[in-house]
Each structure stands twice: as structure tokens, then as C-alpha cells.
Write a protein that holds these residues in place. Structure first.
Motif, mmCIF file in Angstrom:
data_model
loop_
_atom_site.group_PDB
_atom_site.id
_atom_site.type_symbol
_atom_site.label_atom_id
_atom_site.label_comp_id
_atom_site.label_asym_id
_atom_site.label_seq_id
_atom_site.Cartn_x
_atom_site.Cartn_y
_atom_site.Cartn_z
ATOM 1 N N GLY A 141 0.789 -1.230 0.000
ATOM 2 C CA GLY A 141 0.000 0.000 0.000
ATOM 3 C C GLY A 141 0.815 1.271 0.000
ATOM 4 O O GLY A 141 0.368 2.308 0.476
ATOM 5 N N LEU A 142 2.037 1.198 -0.505
ATOM 6 C CA LEU A 142 2.862 2.412 -0.606
ATOM 7 C C LEU A 142 3.270 2.657 -2.063
ATOM 8 O O LEU A 142 4.453 2.753 -2.370
ATOM 9 C CB LEU A 142 4.115 2.273 0.256
ATOM 10 C CG LEU A 142 3.917 2.187 1.764
ATOM 11 C CD1 LEU A 142 5.198 1.745 2.437
ATOM 12 C CD2 LEU A 142 3.479 3.537 2.303
ATOM 13 N N PRO A 143 2.297 2.718 -2.976
ATOM 14 C CA PRO A 143 2.665 2.830 -4.392
ATOM 15 C C PRO A 143 3.476 4.095 -4.678
ATOM 16 O O PRO A 143 4.176 4.167 -5.688
ATOM 17 C CB PRO A 143 1.324 2.855 -5.119
ATOM 18 C CG PRO A 143 0.326 3.222 -4.087
ATOM 19 C CD PRO A 143 0.844 2.759 -2.776
ATOM 20 N N GLY A 144 3.389 5.075 -3.784
ATOM 21 C CA GLY A 144 4.140 6.314 -3.989
ATOM 22 C C GLY A 144 5.646 6.098 -3.963
ATOM 23 O O GLY A 144 6.413 6.906 -4.478
ATOM 24 N N LEU A 145 6.079 4.989 -3.357
ATOM 25 C CA LEU A 145 7.521 4.729 -3.273
ATOM 26 C C LEU A 145 8.080 4.125 -4.565
ATOM 27 O O LEU A 145 9.287 3.987 -4.717
ATOM 28 C CB LEU A 145 7.812 3.774 -2.111
ATOM 29 C CG LEU A 145 7.718 4.370 -0.707
ATOM 30 C CD1 LEU A 145 7.986 3.301 0.340
ATOM 31 C CD2 LEU A 145 8.685 5.519 -0.550
ATOM 32 N N GLN A 146 7.188 3.737 -5.475
ATOM 33 C CA GLN A 146 7.678 3.126 -6.722
ATOM 34 C C GLN A 146 8.571 4.102 -7.472
ATOM 35 O O GLN A 146 8.314 5.294 -7.491
ATOM 36 C CB GLN A 146 6.501 2.757 -7.611
ATOM 37 C CG GLN A 146 5.680 1.622 -7.074
ATOM 38 C CD GLN A 146 4.606 1.239 -8.068
ATOM 39 O OE1 GLN A 146 4.820 0.443 -8.957
ATOM 40 N NE2 GLN A 146 3.443 1.820 -7.939
ATOM 41 N N GLN A 147 9.597 3.548 -8.082
ATOM 42 C CA GLN A 147 10.559 4.374 -8.800
ATOM 43 C C GLN A 147 10.842 3.782 -10.165
ATOM 44 O O GLN A 147 10.765 2.568 -10.334
ATOM 45 C CB GLN A 147 11.906 4.402 -8.052
ATOM 46 C CG GLN A 147 11.868 4.986 -6.676
ATOM 47 C CD GLN A 147 11.733 6.486 -6.716
ATOM 48 O OE1 GLN A 147 12.238 7.131 -7.624
ATOM 49 N NE2 GLN A 147 11.026 7.055 -5.763
ATOM 50 N N ASP A 148 11.215 4.640 -11.086
ATOM 51 C CA ASP A 148 11.819 4.159 -12.323
ATOM 52 C C ASP A 148 13.319 4.121 -12.021
ATOM 53 O O ASP A 148 14.067 5.026 -12.354
ATOM 54 C CB ASP A 148 11.496 5.131 -13.465
ATOM 55 C CG ASP A 148 11.979 4.608 -14.799
ATOM 56 O OD1 ASP A 148 12.457 3.462 -14.840
ATOM 57 O OD2 ASP A 148 11.888 5.347 -15.786
ATOM 58 N N TRP A 149 13.724 3.039 -11.315
ATOM 59 C CA TRP A 149 15.028 3.010 -10.633
ATOM 60 C C TRP A 149 16.194 3.453 -11.499
ATOM 61 O O TRP A 149 17.040 4.220 -11.070
ATOM 62 C CB TRP A 149 15.304 1.615 -10.057
ATOM 63 C CG TRP A 149 14.365 1.270 -8.963
ATOM 64 C CD1 TRP A 149 13.305 0.403 -9.040
ATOM 65 C CD2 TRP A 149 14.358 1.799 -7.634
ATOM 66 N NE1 TRP A 149 12.649 0.357 -7.839
ATOM 67 C CE2 TRP A 149 13.267 1.198 -6.956
ATOM 68 C CE3 TRP A 149 15.148 2.707 -6.942
ATOM 69 C CZ2 TRP A 149 12.949 1.469 -5.628
ATOM 70 C CZ3 TRP A 149 14.852 2.983 -5.620
ATOM 71 C CH2 TRP A 149 13.765 2.374 -4.976
#
Lengths: 296, 280, 450
Positions: free
Chosen positions: A148-156
Motif C-alpha cells: 500500500g505504498l505505491p508512492g515509493l515506486q521508482q523508475d530506478w
């Protein structure tokens, strides 16, 4: 030899010392002295790994290495990543070691878990880590979505900031050796010190931060030394994880030299880069030695 | 000995129930995060084909590489590396601590200044030297440069340790007429056993981790080490779902020797850390 | 030891390598002595040492046993290496005097590193069937000749490879009612349709590694300026040519239009293949060596569960563009100077390039054979999409506007990263092109900008 302490005091053991140092001198002569001489010779040539048909190019290679923005970035990255590792060791590593040492349940298992990434081959850990960075199906982004933390997703590996963040996460995983040093040294701390602090009402956090952290001053030095040395030797960590992405922005001196050495007729160029890196590395060792010597 | 298990001064802090619970929970969460890569790779290895993938990669050669053989190769290189470092390092440590000769301190610092030499910076000369010595495709060809890079650390550790040994041991022996070779073998070596074991274990661990020298020097699939195999076996797996899963199974297996080493050797690795590294 | 010259050193190193490798590969090394001249040993039993990296060992074993059955006095000993390793091992071995009778040569990557150790084809073509040249496509032979710095033919190419091409999951396209796209607009529409219908599927996948970016860039550039890749790589053009800037702009526009998804750039080879074969991608952009995917037999053998696969050229971006690809001869077969059985080696090379051997290795579809008139059987290509795909790819290879060539270290250190910078929005196309040109001319890459 050995005719009493007094007799020995004024005498020099030069010959014996030489005998004792022969094995060391063998290694140093071959892999440092001869090797550096060879580097100095090759660094002024254009040549391939077969070392035949060398063309003399004077100091060109040094000029080209020194003016390459990618090389300068690699040197700065090496120092930056060393800094990140040191910070991680002194904070996360220290706290993990202290918490484990309080005798929590399953501490042997926990200890093993935190050491695991540092003790398996780095090529292996970095390979696994690298493929966890995929943007769409990668393990990190999937995990962030799942908890539930989709905001942490990155285009690494798609932008510079995320690329550095990925390397930082990777480096934090690798603080096993500092944890070993801290858990080992904390046992030598005097029990009564901690006891009296608890009686005085100091909180656990305060004891860690205000009491143990300063008390383990010498361990910090060992940790900094070992992490610094490790960082300058790093190669596989980056080579197998980000591969220098995005756009070469996370490359380090190790990957830079490796890529150059395997290039077409670029061995002389790689040798010049090696010599520059060696000078930096020797200066760092030298500075480190000066600092630690003062305290002896 | 195994300090982690021993009574620890910090254990008093367990008496504080709330703090202890907070720490326990925190550690569990962090442990899960640390296990996350392992969990991921195991899941991927089982996605298609299940545990059969493990049996498969253990029973076939991958680009000529047989996984159990890579463990053996890593181990032989590691032992050679440890032997060279212990032999040359302990002799040098003794010399720098117990012998007096002109320029001793200077020589000592000259030795230590090579502490930070990166392996990548010497790959060009090592490649050349290996050819010159005829050591391509040999365990020795890998162990020698590895030992050269570990020796500065070994000398630092062993000299520090030797300096800490009570001088009276040596004086007594000296009065008995013992020479330096006897003092080295019958006093110094036995007394520094914990440090030697610690150093030897670290050498083995570093060898297991080394990728760059094996990849430079070993080209024969029969001699491939575990760390090197991570790269060389990749192309043995076609990019089909099942074979990709098998590749991950192979990766998990490549970590096994290191894990076994940890379980067996951890107490030796920690032992002596304080005595050498963190000296005042 | 110290006084040993460089040549001796290499000989020594290579000798050690070769000994280790020979013993490991096949046991003892035959024992047909040196010294005999080629003419003397026609009737005697002959062992040919064959070094190569291609094709797959299983295929080669098949070809070799067929050849040995027909020529009972010949034994062929195979020494096969992985692609990258082979580029280093063969020069080391030949410089060290290792006896090799037949050497596979990666035409663009290796010709010049080993040519001084090879016999020119003219010195042994008398052993080839007369008219062998006319049985081969002219272009690959000519490319093999031209790539050598002395413009001499040192090897006979088995075939050609080309890139970039677009493979597609034909069954999936049918399912979602998507036609094979011809233009960038078609591709964007197809991607949108697939995204909407199957959110788990990535419409288009390709490798995000730096090395691959050049292939797509030059394919797009080739749609309007077919010869520019050759011009630049031969040192007669500039990396900041307006056509390159336009190509970079077009490549980036494919992401803006939704045809490509930026997440694809995080895929490292062979992960895109993996997604495509698992049915998690509709289109897969890569090189012609993936023609194997068109073969139902190959898919069954490798447990790839795709019902039907087709191939096409990369969709055209500019209004005035034409489909394009770059291609080059590959799989050269040469006879090193160290060979003692030149005539027997030449006969085997004839078998592999213009003879019956072609029918044994060509069904792998990894190379498009140089031998004229080869068509895979209907057992290999058993669907309209596969047949059309194979034709599209081989036609594009035969009409390629530029050679599929690259300057490897420049590519991995500068060019690939610069293209990625444009795609990631870190650099403008013009800035990236200018940077590539300044690095190309800097002298850091000895074989660039010559």
C-alpha cells in the motif's frame, strides 16, 4: 642469535628480518613493484590485451583519462558511495548490532540474516538485486504496491536520483562486516557502566546514542577503515546491479577501468586510468595511516 | 569465544519490557527486509518447474560448468589464498613487531600504504604476469594476486597482535637461548592462533567473493569458481520461462557454500576481531 | 623468464590455455603430426581442428557426424566457445601458433584481429567447387572482403544477420483484433488497444541495455538515410548530423506517443525475450537471430507456449520513411596459416557454405544463409505469419542500406548512454548528438573517428 635481552638491545636483526620478510617481498615485488612498473610502461602505449604491436603515444592516455567527464564522475561516485557505506555502517549497522546484543529472541538467526548479503559473493547478490529494480515487474516496485505504498515506486534506472537511491539501498544491505565488529566489541564494555546508567534512568535509546556510541570510538575507526578499503575495491557491486545506469551516472572507478581494459586496443588507456586511481587509493591509505598513527 | 552467544553487558536492557518489545518488532521487520532479495530469488526459481529446477541445475553442466565443482574450485582457491596470507603475513608481522632493523617503521608503513589498492587497478599487469608465469587456468594464478591484495591487511592485523603479546614470553625464551625462528614457531604462532584463524576465515570469505581475478585468469569451465559462475552460466539458459527459473535456482545454489561457511566459521571470524582490528 | 619477448609470452599463455582447453574438451588431441604438406595427406586419415562459437553445439554435432559419415577418412574435432570469449581465445591461440584447421570468424568483430594469421581464400579456392562464388549472395561475400583492412577475402561467410526487426505474438494480435503495424501511428494505436484489453501485457519489449539502443536508433535513421550508419562508422560523417538528431527525436517520440513504455528501458537482456516467450509482451524488437522463434519446432523443443509468431520490419516513423534494417555477413569460415590440412579443411568449408551442410544448420534460423535459394521447409515455418515474417526479414537483410557494424567500446561507454539520456529526458537530442561527436573525435576510442 638470542644471547640475552641486553645483548640484543643494541643489535640489529637486519639479516633475520630480511629472511622473515622474503615471502612478503615476493608478493610485493611481483604484484606491486613489477606491476606498477608495467602499468607505467603500458600507460604510454596503445595496445591490446595480447600486448603485441604496441604503439607509443606518450602521455596522451593520461590527458584523455583526466579530461573524460565519465572518469571524473566515476572517481566522485567511488568517494560518494564510500561515504554512503560509512554513514550506513555508523548508523544502521551500529543500531542493528546494539539491538541484537540486547539478547532479543532468535538473535543468532537475526545476526545470520543481517550478515547474509555481505557474505555471499557480491556478483551474486548484485545480480539478484539488479533484476529486482525492473520498473514494471521488479520486486521492489511490486512490494511497494503490495504493502500500500505505491508512492515509493521508482523508475530506478530511469533517472539520476533514483539510480543513486538504488545504489544506496544496495550498500545498506552490505553492512555485515561493521555489524560483526560492533557486536564483537560491545561485549568488552564494562557491565557496571550500563547498570549505573539504567539506575540513573537513562532510556535505551539514550544509552545507545550517548553512551555506547562514544564508547565504541575505536570500533568506529576500524569500521571506517574497512568500509573505505572495501569501497575502493568495489567493482562487482555496481557492475552486476545497475551496470552504471542511468546513462553511466552510477559508474565507479572499478567499472570504468574494467570496461576500458576490455575495449579495443584500449589497454594502455586502462593502464593510465589504473595509475591515476592507484595514486588516489595510496593517498587515501596514507592519510588514513597518518590519522590512526597519531592516536597510537 | 563466540561472543554473540555469551553473556552480554547489553542484556540488562532486556529488563525494560516495552523497549525490548519495540526492538524485537523492529528487528523482525528489518530482518524481513534483509531477507527480501532471498525470498524474491527463491520465488522466481520455483515459478515454473518447482523444486525440479534445483535437481536439474545440480545434475547438468551449464556451459561446461558443473555447479558442485565450482564449490570445490572456490574452496581450493580460498585455501591457497589463506595459506599464502597466513605464511607471509605472520612472518612479516613477527619481523615488524619483534625484530629491530634500520628503517623498520618506514618499511612497515610502506607495506601498509597498499591497503587500498583496488583489484581493478592491477588487472592489466596481473593479466600480463599470469601469462608470463604460465598460470592461466590454474588455481595458483588466482590465489597469488588475491594474496598480494590481502597481505597489507594481514600485516596490519598480525603486527598489532604481536605488539600486544606480553614481552616477557619472548624474553624468557631469549634467555633460554632461543633464536628468532624458534620464538616464531614455538611462541608467536601458538599465541596468535585466534588471530590466525580469524584471518584465515576472512581470507576464505574474500576468496569466495572474488569475481574479478577468476574471471580474468580462469577460462576453463572445469575450473570456474562459484562467484564467476554467476556470469558464465547465464547464457546456458535460454530465455524461456522454465529455463529462467532454472537460472534463479542456480543462483540460490551458488550462495549455499557461503552460507554453510557462515554457519561453521562465524565464530572464528568474530573471534580475534577485537584483538586486532579495534586496538587502541 | 624476464628476458622473454612479448611474442614468446603470448605463445606461452596461449599454449597453456590451449592445452587446458584441448584436454578438457575432448580428451587427447588427435595426434596427426605437423610438418606434412597439404598435398601429401589426401589419402591418409585426417583430423581437422575446428574452432568456432557458432552455431549451437547440438547443431554442429549433427552436421559434423553427417560429414564424417560421408568422408570416413576425416575426423573433425570441435572446440566451441561462447560468443564473447571466442573473440579473445582465437587470436591468443593463433598468435601462439596453435594448430587450427578451420576457424569460425565473427566477420565484423574479428576479421581484423586475426587476419594476419589466416590464409587468404584465394590461396585455397582451388579446393572449392568451381563457381562457388556464384552460388552465394554477392553482398555478404563482398562485405567480408571489404571489412579486412587490406580488402582481402579471408573467410567465406555462412550467412547474414540483421537488425532491428519486430517479432510479434500473432495469436495475441488476432485475439485483440490488432493488425500488424506498418507505421509508428499504427504501433501506438496497437499498444493502446493491447494495454486496454490486457493490462498485464507490455505491448512492446526490447533490451534497455546501452548496447541495444544503437540498433533501434540506426534502424529509425535508416528509414530516411539508409547509408548514414556506414558513413559515420567509417569516419566520413558526424554523430551530430541532423539525421541523427532527427532519429533521436523520433526514438523519443515513440515513448511520448505511447508506442513504447518507459518501463521497458529497465529490462536487461535476455529479460525481454523472456517476457515475449512467456506471452507477457505482444511485440519484441531485436535482431534476425530470433527468427528461431518463428519455427514451431523450435518453440516446442524449448517449451515456449506461443501458438503462432510472426515478424516484420520496425514501423516507419517519418512520413517519407521506408522500412529499414542494417545487416552484415556473419559466420565466416577461414583456414589459419597453422593448418596442415588445407585441402581437407577447404572441402569441409564448401560443405558448410554451399554444400549439403547448409540444410542441416540453416533450419535453426539463426543466420540467413548466404547460399542462394535457400528456403526453410514448411515443417519449420508452418503458419502464414511465420512464412511472411521469414520473407520480410530475409528481404530486409538482402536490401539493407547499411552494414550492421559498431564500435563496441564507444557504443557501451558513450553512444548507448547518450541515447538513453535522450529517452530518459536528461539530454536533448542535439546535446546528446554533440556529446557523441566530441567523444568520437576525442581519441579515447582508438578505432573511432579514424
Amino acid at each position: 642469535m638470542g644471547s640475552g635481552v641486553e645483548a640484543r638491545k643494541g643489535r640489529s636483526d637486519g639479516l633475520v628480518a630480511l629472511l622473515f620478510l622474503i615471502p612478503l617481498l615476493f608478493f610485493y615485488g611481483l604484484y606491486y613493484l613489477y606491476a606498477f612498473g608495467f602499468l607505467a610502461q603500458v600507460s604510454r602505449q596503445r595496445v591490446s590485451l595480447t600486448f603485441v604491436n604496441a604503439v607509443n603515444v606518450g602521455w596522451d592516455n593520461f590527458r584523455l583519462v583526466a579530461t573524460d567527464p565519465l572518469f571524473r564522475r566515476s572517481v566522485l561516485n567511488t568517494l560518494l558511495f564510500a561515504g554512503i557505506s560509512i554513514c550506513a555502517a555508523l548508523t544502521v549497522g551500529f543500531l542493528l548490532a546494539m539491538m541484537i546484543s540486547t539478547g532479543v529472541r532468535g538473535r543468532k538467526l537475526l545476526y545470520g540474516i543481517f550478515l547474509l548479503p555481505s557474505l555471499i559473493p557480491l556478483s551474486l547478490f548484485a545480480t539478484v538485486f539488479g533484476q529486482m529494480l525492473e520498473t514494471k515487474d521488479g520486486a521492489f516496485n511490486s512490494l511497494f504496491r503490495a504493502v500500500g505504498l505505491p508512492g515509493l515506486q521508482q523508475d530506478w534506472l530511469g533517472n539520476t536520483g533514483s539510480g543513486y537511491a538504488a545504489v544506496a539501498i544496495l550498500l545498506v544491505y552490505l553492512i555485515g562486516l561493521p555489524i560483526m565488529y560492533y557486536t564483537s566489541d560491545v561485549t568488552s564494555i564494562n557491565l557496571s557502566l550500563i547498570e549505573s546508567a539504567t539506575i540513573d534512568g537513562a532510556g535505551t535509546w539514550q544509552i545507545f546514542r550517548l553512551m555506547l556510541f562514544p564508547l565504541l570510538r575505536n570500533t568506529h575507526k576500524t569500521v571506517i577503515l574497512s568500509v573505505l578499503l572495501g569501497s575502493f575495491r568495489a567493482f562487482d557491486v555496481i557492475f552486476f546491479s545497475t551496470g552504471g545506469q542511468p546513462g553511466g551516472r552510477t559508474s565507479i572507478t572499478g567499472t570504468y577501468i574494467y570496461n576500458a581494459a576490455l575495449g579495443n586496443d584500449r589497454v594502455g588507456y586502462a593502464a593510465a586510468a589504473s595509475l591515476i586511481v592507484l595514486v588516489i587509493a595510496l593517498l587515501i591509505s596514507f592519510g588514513q595511516l597518518l590519522l590512526t598513527r597519531k592516536d597510537r | 569465544m563466540a561472543r554473540v552467544q555469551e553473556a552480554n553487558p547489553l542484556e540488562i536492557l532486556r529488563r525494560r519490557r516495552i523497549d525490548a518489545t519495540v526492538m524485537q518488532v523492529l528487528l523482525l521487520v528489518l530482518a524481513l527486509w534483509w531477507l527480501f532479495p532471498l525470498i524474491t530469488v527463491i520465488r522466481q526459481s520455483l515459478q515454473v518447474g518447482g523444486f525440479g529446477n534445483y535437481a536439474h541445475v545440480l545434475s547438468t553442466t551449464l556451459n561446461g560448468v558443473f555447479l558442485p565443482r565450482t564449490f570445490l574450485n572456490s574452496f581450493v582457491v580460498a585455501l591457497l589464498h589463506a595459506f599464502f596470507v597466513l605464511a607471509a603475513g605472520s612472518m612479516a608481522g613477527y619481523a615488524f613487531s619483534r625484530l629491530r632493523f634500520r628503517g623498520r617503521e618506514l618499511a612497515y608503513y610502506l607495506v601498509l600504504v597498499f591497503l587500498a589498492v583496488p583489484a581493478t587497478a592491477v588487472i592489466v599487469p596481473v593479466y600480463f604476469l599470469t601469462g608470463k608465469l604460465g598460470l592461466f587456468n590454474s588455481y595458483l594464478g588466482v590465489a597469488l594476486p588475491e594474496a598480494a591484495l590481502t597481505l597489507p591487511f594481514a600485516v596490519l592485523l598480525l603486527r598489532n597482535y604481536a605488539d600486544g603479546i606480553d614481552g616477557s614470553f619472548f624474553e624468557a625464551a631469549s634467555i633460554d637461548g632461543a633464536g628468532h625462528f624458534r620464538m616464531f614457531t614455538s611462541i608467536f604462532l601458538p599465541l596468535s592462533r585466534p588471530t590466525l584463524i580469524n584471518l584465515g576465515t576472512l581470507c576464505i570469505m574474500w576468496s569466495f567473493q572474488d569475481f574479478i581475478f577468476p574471471s580474468l585468469i580462469i577460462k576453463s569451465p572445469q575450473l570456474t569458481t562459484a562467484a564467476q559462475a554467476v556470469q558464465t552460466i547465464r547464457s546456458a539458459f535460454s530465455p524461456t520461462p522454465q529455463q529462467t527459473a532454472q537460472f534463479f535456482a542456480a543462483l540460490v545454489l551458488l550462495a549455499v557454500p557461503a552460507v554453510v561457511l557462515i554457519v561453521i566459521g562465524l565464530r572464528w571470524m568474530t573471534m580475534g576481531l577485537t584483538s586486532g582490528g579495534a586496538k587502541e | 623468464m624476464r628476458t622473454m619477448g612479448r611474442g614468446r609470452l603470448v605463445a606461452l599463455a596461449a599454449g597453456v590455455l590451449a592445452t587446458a582447453l584441448t584436454t578438457s574438451a575432448c580428451g587427447n588431441s588427435g595426434g596427426v603430426g605437423g610438418g606434412k604438406t597439404a598435398a601429401q595427406d589426401t589419402s591418409a586419415k585426417v583430423t581437422l581442428e575446428y574452432w568456432t562459437w557458432f552455431p549451437a553445439q547440438a547443431t554442429l554435432d549433427k552436421v559434423i557426424s553427417a560429414y564424417e559419415a560421408k568422408n570416413p577418412n576425416v575426423t573433425i574435432k570441435l572446440h566451441e566457445y561462447s560468443n564473447a570469449d571466442y573473440q579473445k581465445q582465437l587470436p591468443l591461440a593463433l598468435n601462439g601458433g596453435q594448430k587450427v584447421d578451420i576457424a569460425g570468424v565473427q566477420v565484423s568483430a574479428m576479421t581484423n584481429t586475426v587476419r594476419t594469421q589466416l590464409r587468404p581464400v584465394s590461396s585455397w579456392e582451388s579446393n572449392l567447387p568451381s563457381g562457388w562464388r556464384s552460388q552465394l549472395e554477392a553482398k555478404p561475400v563482398q562485405q567480408t572482403e571489404q571489412i579486412a583492412s587490406d580488402k582481402t577475402l579471408y573467410s567465406i561467410p555462412m550467412g547474414s544477420i540483421g537488425s532491428a526487426f519486430m517479432y510479434y505474438n500473432a495469436a495475441m494480435l488476432t485475439k485483440y483484433g490488432v493488425a500488424v503495424p506498418k507505421t509508428a501511428a499504427d504501433l501506438a494505436a496497437a499498444a493502446a488497444k493491447i494495454k486496454a484489453a490486457a493490462p498485464g501485457v507490455t505491448p512492446v519489449v526490447f533490451a534497455g541495455d546501452p548496447y541495444w539502443q544503437e540498433e533501434t536508433l540506426f534502424t529509425l535513421v535508416g528509414q530516411t538515410s539508409p547509408g548514414l550508419s556506414d558513413t559515420i562508422l567509417h569516419g566520413n560523417g558526424k554523430w551530430n548530423d541532423p539525421a541523427i538528431v532527427q532519429g533521436l527525436t523520433e526514438y523519443k517520440s515513440l515513448f511520448a506517443s505511447g508506442a513504447f513504455d518507459k518501463s521497458v528501458l529497465s529490462l536487461k537482456a535476455p529479460r525481454p525475450t523472456d517476457l515475449f516467450t512467456a506471452g507477457k509482451a505482444a511485440f519484441y524488437i531485436d535482431g534476425s537471430w530470433n527468427d528461431s522463434l518463428l519455427s514451431a519446432a523450435y518453440r516446442t523443443a524449448n517449451k515456449i507456449g506461443l501458438a503462432d509468431v510472426g515478424a516484420t520490419t520496425v514501423p516507419v516513423v517519418a512520413a517519407n520513411g521506408q522500412p529499414a534494417a542494417r545487416a552484415f555477413a556473419e559466420g565466416g569460415l577461414a583456414i589459419p596459416k597453422s593448418s596442415t590440412h588445407v585441402d581437407a579443411a577447404a572441402k569441409f568449408i564448401a560443405y558448410m557454405t554451399v554444400g549439403a551442410g547448409v540444410d542441416l544448420w540453416a533450419p535453426d534460423l539463426v543466420l540467413s544463409p548466404a547460399k542462394k535459394g535457400y528456403t526453410p521447409s514448411s515443417a519449420v515455418l508452418n503458419s502464414p505469419a511465420a512464412t511472411a515474417g521469414y520473407t520480410a526479414v530475409s528481404t530486409a537483410i538482402n536490401n539493407a542500406g547499411s552494414s550492421r557494424d559498431s564500435q563496441q567500446d564507444f557504443l557501451t561507454q558513450v553512444e548507448g548512454n547518450s541515447i538513453l539520456d535522450v529517452l530518459n529526458g536528461t539530454k536533448t537530442p542535439q546535446a546528446a548528438a554533440d556529446y557523441m561527436q566530441s567523444e568520437w573525435a576525442s581519441g579515447r576510442y582508438p578505432h573511432g573517428g579514424k
